[in-house]
Design a protein around this motif. Structure first.
Motif, PDB file in Angstrom:
ATOM      1  N   UNK A 155       0.833  -1.212   0.000  1.00 20.32           N
ATOM      2  CA  UNK A 155       0.000   0.000   0.000  1.00 20.32           C
ATOM      3  C   UNK A 155       0.861   1.254   0.000  1.00 20.32           C
ATOM      4  N   UNK A 156       0.450   2.234  -0.814  1.00 20.84           N
ATOM      5  CA  UNK A 156       1.190   3.481  -0.939  1.00 20.84           C
ATOM      6  C   UNK A 156       2.191   3.501  -2.072  1.00 20.84           C
ATOM      7  N   UNK A 157       2.526   2.341  -2.596  1.00 17.56           N
ATOM      8  CA  UNK A 157       3.496   2.254  -3.691  1.00 17.56           C
ATOM      9  C   UNK A 157       2.831   2.563  -5.023  1.00 17.56           C
ATOM     10  N   UNK A 158       3.648   2.481  -6.089  1.00 13.68           N
ATOM     11  CA  UNK A 158       3.172   2.696  -7.450  1.00 13.68           C
ATOM     12  C   UNK A 158       3.425   1.449  -8.280  1.00 13.68           C
ATOM     13  N   UNK A 159       2.694   1.337  -9.381  1.00 13.95           N
ATOM     14  CA  UNK A 159       2.918   0.242 -10.323  1.00 13.95           C
ATOM     15  C   UNK A 159       2.797   0.806 -11.732  1.00 13.95           C
ATOM     16  N   UNK A 160       3.601   0.264 -12.633  1.00 18.40           N
ATOM     17  CA  UNK A 160       3.544   0.678 -14.039  1.00 18.40           C
ATOM     18  C   UNK A 160       3.409  -0.579 -14.889  1.00 18.40           C
ATOM     19  N   UNK A 161       2.322  -0.642 -15.651  1.00 19.69           N
ATOM     20  CA  UNK A 161       2.020  -1.796 -16.498  1.00 19.69           C
ATOM     21  C   UNK A 161       2.253  -1.404 -17.952  1.00 19.69           C
ATOM     22  N   UNK A 162       2.881  -2.289 -18.704  1.00 19.77           N
ATOM     23  CA  UNK A 162       3.123  -2.009 -20.115  1.00 19.77           C
ATOM     24  C   UNK A 162       2.243  -2.872 -21.005  1.00 19.77           C
ATOM     25  N   UNK A 163       2.072  -2.424 -22.231  1.00 21.18           N
ATOM     26  CA  UNK A 163       1.172  -3.063 -23.197  1.00 21.18           C
ATOM     27  C   UNK A 163       1.787  -2.867 -24.575  1.00 21.18           C
ATOM     28  N   UNK A 164       2.360  -3.933 -25.132  1.00 21.57           N
ATOM     29  CA  UNK A 164       3.042  -3.815 -26.421  1.00 21.57           C
ATOM     30  C   UNK A 164       2.126  -4.281 -27.535  1.00 21.57           C
ATOM     31  N   UNK A 165       1.939  -3.413 -28.511  1.00 25.01           N
ATOM     32  CA  UNK A 165       1.040  -3.693 -29.629  1.00 25.01           C
ATOM     33  C   UNK A 165       1.809  -4.217 -30.834  1.00 25.01           C
ATOM     34  N   UNK A 166       1.163  -5.071 -31.592  1.00 28.30           N
ATOM     35  CA  UNK A 166       1.742  -5.565 -32.840  1.00 28.30           C
ATOM     36  C   UNK A 166       0.626  -5.938 -33.804  1.00 28.30           C
ATOM     37  N   UNK A 167       0.974  -6.000 -35.091  1.00 26.84           N
ATOM     38  CA  UNK A 167       0.012  -6.437 -36.104  1.00 26.84           C
ATOM     39  C   UNK A 167      -0.844  -5.340 -36.690  1.00 26.84           C
TER      40      UNK A 167
END
Lengths: 123, 104
Positions: free
Chosen positions: A14-26
């Motif tokens: 709790x209190x932290x951060x998160x960064x999610x990535x999403x790589x596109x192709x096609x």
């Protein structure tokens, strides 16, 4: 084929951060926007916001204003969603989805979706 | 803010039967932007229908959508075993709460 591949599961305190990535192709990345949708365990779908891949514009759901940042990197066809000040009720699967809206946020639909990233917030 | 209410919450039917799922909006919405998604356990949602009645690529023609104004419907003409899932309607940044279609 059109595909969105997301980063792996994350565990944060709790209190932290998160960064999610999403790589596109096609497909041509800059011809579509990217929306982010989350789903808490056993619950429905909740739209978090949209980002343009052409001009840097974003539109965030009011609930997440001030706590979320969505960005895109056209050089790698990758979208990112960062959520800060995490709470236990942010535990959810986070999805990116290709959005038909690319320049200015408007009504839309999402196709396809990434496979989802489970973010667990626990002390 | 628009609220989308789906009914029923759970629908119990047998393979081969017809399924009718409802999505009601709290105010009139553009039929150009009403979409339906299917979600199976452990999977991401999949677009079925967009613009109220247009099938997404690869979606069988047993799936159809209709409606206007505040009332929209997803119909599955003859249920196949793989159709049992949760279905969501969506307009803009709002999703309905979902209808679970289960095997009777």
């Amino acid at each position: 084929q059109v595909q969105l591949v997301q980063s792996g599961a994350e565990v944060r305190k709790p209190g932290a951060s998160v960064k999610v990535s999403c790589k596109a192709s096609g497909y041509t990345f800059t011809n579509y926007g990217i929306s982010w949708v989350r789903q808490a365990p056993g619950q429905g779908l909740e739209w978090m916001g949209w980002s343009s891949t052409k001009n840097g514009k974003t539109n965030y759901a009011q609930k997440f204003q001030g706590r979320v940042t969505m960005t895109t990197d056209t050089s790698t066809s990758t979208a990112y969603m960062e959520l800060r000040s995490l709470r236990s009720d942010d535990t959810a699967v986070y999805y990116c989805a290709r959005d038909i809206v690319v320049m200015v946020y408007a009504d839309n639909w999402f196709d396809p979706w990434g496979q989802g990233t489970l973010v667990t917030v626990s002390s | 803010e628009i609220v989308l209410t789906q009914s029923p919450g759970t629908l119990s039917l047998s393979p081969g039967e017809r399924a009718t799922l409802s999505c009601r909006a709290s105010q009139s919405v553009s039929s150009r932007y009403l979409a339906w998604y299917q979600q199976k356990p452990g999977q991401a949602p999949r677009l079925l229908i967009y613009a109220t009645s247009s099938r997404a690529t690869g979606i069988p023609d047993r799936f159809s959508g209709s409606g206007s104004g505040t009332d929209f419907t997803l119909t599955i003409s003859r249920l196949e075993p793989e159709d049992f899932a949760v279905y969501y309607c969506q307009q803009g940044g709002t999703f309905g709460q979902g209808t679970k279609l289960e095997i009777k």
